[in-house]
Design a protein around this motif. Structure first.
Motif, PDB file in Angstrom:
ATOM      1  N   ILE A  30       0.859  -1.270  -0.004  1.00  0.00           N
ATOM      2  CA  ILE A  30      -0.095   0.087   0.262  1.00  0.00           C
ATOM      3  C   ILE A  30       0.689   1.363  -0.015  1.00  0.00           C
ATOM      4  CG2 ILE A  30      -1.678   1.357   1.207  1.00  0.00           C
ATOM      5  CD1 ILE A  30      -2.631  -1.314   2.233  1.00  0.00           C
ATOM      6  N   ALA A  31       0.822   2.027  -0.987  1.00  0.00           N
ATOM      7  CA  ALA A  31       1.456   3.232  -1.038  1.00  0.00           C
ATOM      8  C   ALA A  31       1.316   4.083  -0.085  1.00  0.00           C
ATOM      9  CB  ALA A  31       1.250   4.089  -2.371  1.00  0.00           C
ATOM     10  N   ALA A  32       2.326   5.141   0.331  1.00  0.00           N
ATOM     11  CA  ALA A  32       2.084   6.031   1.187  1.00  0.00           C
ATOM     12  C   ALA A  32       0.872   6.938   1.278  1.00  0.00           C
ATOM     13  CB  ALA A  32       3.358   6.881   1.171  1.00  0.00           C
ATOM     14  N   SER A  33       0.229   7.137   0.012  1.00  0.00           N
ATOM     15  CA  SER A  33      -0.879   7.955  -0.110  1.00  0.00           C
ATOM     16  C   SER A  33      -2.167   7.209   0.258  1.00  0.00           C
ATOM     17  CB  SER A  33      -0.991   8.268  -1.738  1.00  0.00           C
ATOM     18  OG  SER A  33      -1.048   7.245  -2.620  1.00  0.00           O
ATOM     19  N   GLY A  34      -1.891   5.779   0.033  1.00  0.00           N
ATOM     20  CA  GLY A  34      -2.841   4.964   0.237  1.00  0.00           C
ATOM     21  C   GLY A  34      -3.590   3.842  -0.591  1.00  0.00           C
ATOM     22  N   TYR A  35      -3.183   4.147  -1.910  1.00  0.00           N
ATOM     23  CA  TYR A  35      -3.695   3.419  -3.042  1.00  0.00           C
ATOM     24  C   TYR A  35      -2.713   1.856  -2.993  1.00  0.00           C
ATOM     25  CZ  TYR A  35       0.026   3.606  -6.657  1.00  0.00           C
ATOM     26  OH  TYR A  35       1.157   3.501  -7.306  1.00  0.00           O
ATOM     27  N   VAL A 137     -12.730   5.419   1.656  1.00  0.00           N
ATOM     28  CA  VAL A 137     -12.759   5.207   0.208  1.00  0.00           C
ATOM     29  C   VAL A 137     -11.090   4.662   0.073  1.00  0.00           C
ATOM     30  CG1 VAL A 137     -12.273   6.513  -1.886  1.00  0.00           C
ATOM     31  CG2 VAL A 137     -13.834   7.358  -0.190  1.00  0.00           C
ATOM     32  N   ARG A 138     -11.064   3.694  -0.711  1.00  0.00           N
ATOM     33  CA  ARG A 138     -10.011   3.062  -1.193  1.00  0.00           C
ATOM     34  C   ARG A 138      -9.796   3.120  -2.568  1.00  0.00           C
ATOM     35  NH1 ARG A 138      -7.776  -1.899   1.754  1.00  0.00           N
ATOM     36  NH2 ARG A 138      -6.466  -0.364   2.445  1.00  0.00           N
ATOM     37  N   TYR A 139      -8.596   3.126  -3.009  1.00  0.00           N
ATOM     38  CA  TYR A 139      -8.140   3.289  -4.458  1.00  0.00           C
ATOM     39  C   TYR A 139      -7.237   2.127  -4.781  1.00  0.00           C
ATOM     40  CZ  TYR A 139     -10.411   7.831  -4.677  1.00  0.00           C
ATOM     41  OH  TYR A 139     -11.372   8.880  -4.674  1.00  0.00           O
ATOM     42  N   ILE A 140      -7.389   1.757  -5.844  1.00  0.00           N
ATOM     43  CA  ILE A 140      -6.463   0.709  -6.498  1.00  0.00           C
ATOM     44  C   ILE A 140      -6.187   0.859  -7.973  1.00  0.00           C
ATOM     45  CG2 ILE A 140      -7.253  -1.187  -5.008  1.00  0.00           C
ATOM     46  CD1 ILE A 140      -8.773  -2.131  -7.212  1.00  0.00           C
ATOM     47  N   ALA A 141      -5.038   0.566  -8.429  1.00  0.00           N
ATOM     48  CA  ALA A 141      -4.656   0.735  -9.863  1.00  0.00           C
ATOM     49  C   ALA A 141      -5.097  -0.822 -10.527  1.00  0.00           C
ATOM     50  CB  ALA A 141      -3.264   0.828  -9.987  1.00  0.00           C
TER      51      ALA A 141
END
Length: 281
Positions: A30-35, A137-141
């Motif tokens: 999980i990146a520092a930004s959260g994605y 809210v969660r983000y994924i690529a």
């Protein structure tokens, strides 16, 4: 957030520290930004996928100015009327303007933002933190056509100015769930096209018949509405940002682009068709 699947083996993912891990031991930071990057291996390898940093930055600048806020508020209202809890997937979420805005307007739901661009997912996650909605809210690529999401995990899917994978959306949506689509109407950005093409061969957009395309996958139409208004785009920076986030960036001659980018102000029609469909499995 439950319902995420490992892109390698399709096993359920769980959060462990700063990683998402499946039962087979596959781990995704999980990146520092959260994605988190959950692009399936072998997809879009060795090239940049989706919007690059410049395009993401342009979209962020333009949308943050509020030009499309009436569209956001209308779509958020449609979602609020149909779900007060559960999971919404925003497929093709870009830099998160609509995703984070919907989270602010509909506080009872969780949202998964999905975009093939890791730059967009990173920017969207940072936007969620600024908006105070990171807890929901969660983000994924990932690809919206191959969502790493369990069958029936979502109560609704939103596809806003993005390609629709109707069958995949139906797979991840529960029975009785919804698909909310925002797409360009007939006169969307018509005045900008007139400038780009010198007033010649300018045609109205042909709206997509989403109900007809979605019906084979079990969807039926609940409503089809149009949101249209005039926007005054102020400054060359915002005009350039708008241009860069449209398909016309790739279809326009140098002369046409120069005509547009030399303007200090631009009045355009924002014309958006909002289609809401319900799924019956």
């Amino acid at each position: 957030m439950t319902g995420l699947l490992c892109p390698l083996c399709d096993s359920p993912l769980g959060e462990r520290g700063r990683s998402l891990v499946c039962g087979e031991g596959h781990s995704y930071d999980i990146a520092a930004s959260g994605y988190c990057n959950l692009l399936r291996p072998g997809k879009l390898r060795n090239r940049v996928s989706g919007d690059d940093r410049e395009m993401v930055s342009a979209r962020k600048r333009f949308l943050a100015a509020g030009y499309y806020e009436p569209v956001l508020l209308y779509i958020a209202g449609e979602i609020s009327r149909r779900m007060q809890a559960g999971l919404l997937i925003d497929a093709g979420c870009g830099e998160g303007y609509y995703t984070n805005g919907i989270a602010c307007e509909v506080p009872g739901i969780g949202i998964l933002g999905v975009d093939v661009s890791k730059y967009a997912a990173d920017a969207a996650s940072k936007g969620a933190a600024r908006a105070g909605v990171s807890d929901r809210v969660r983000y994924i690529a990932a690809s919206a056509s191959e969502l790493p999401v369990a069958d029936g995990a979502a109560s609704a899917v939103a596809s806003l100015f993005a390609p629709c994978s109707y069958g995949e959306f139906a797979r991840v949506t529960e029975d009785g769930g919804y698909l909310i689509i925002g797409s360009a109407g007939e006169r969307h950005l018509y005045e900008m096209k007139e400038i780009l093409y010198g007033g010649e061969n300018v045609r109205l957009n042909v709206p997509i018949d989403h109900p007809a395309l979605a019906e084979p996958f079990g969807y039926s139409v609940m409503s089809r509405e149009n949101v249209a208004f005039t926007a005054e785009i102020a400054g060359r920076g915002h005009i350039a940002a708008l241009f860069s986030m449209t398909p016309y960036r790739w279809r326009t001659s140098r002369e046409g682009a120069e005509r547009l980018l030399s303007l200090d102000a631009l009045t355009v029609t924002v014309d958006v068709d909002v289609t809401v469909l319900k799924l019956k499995k």
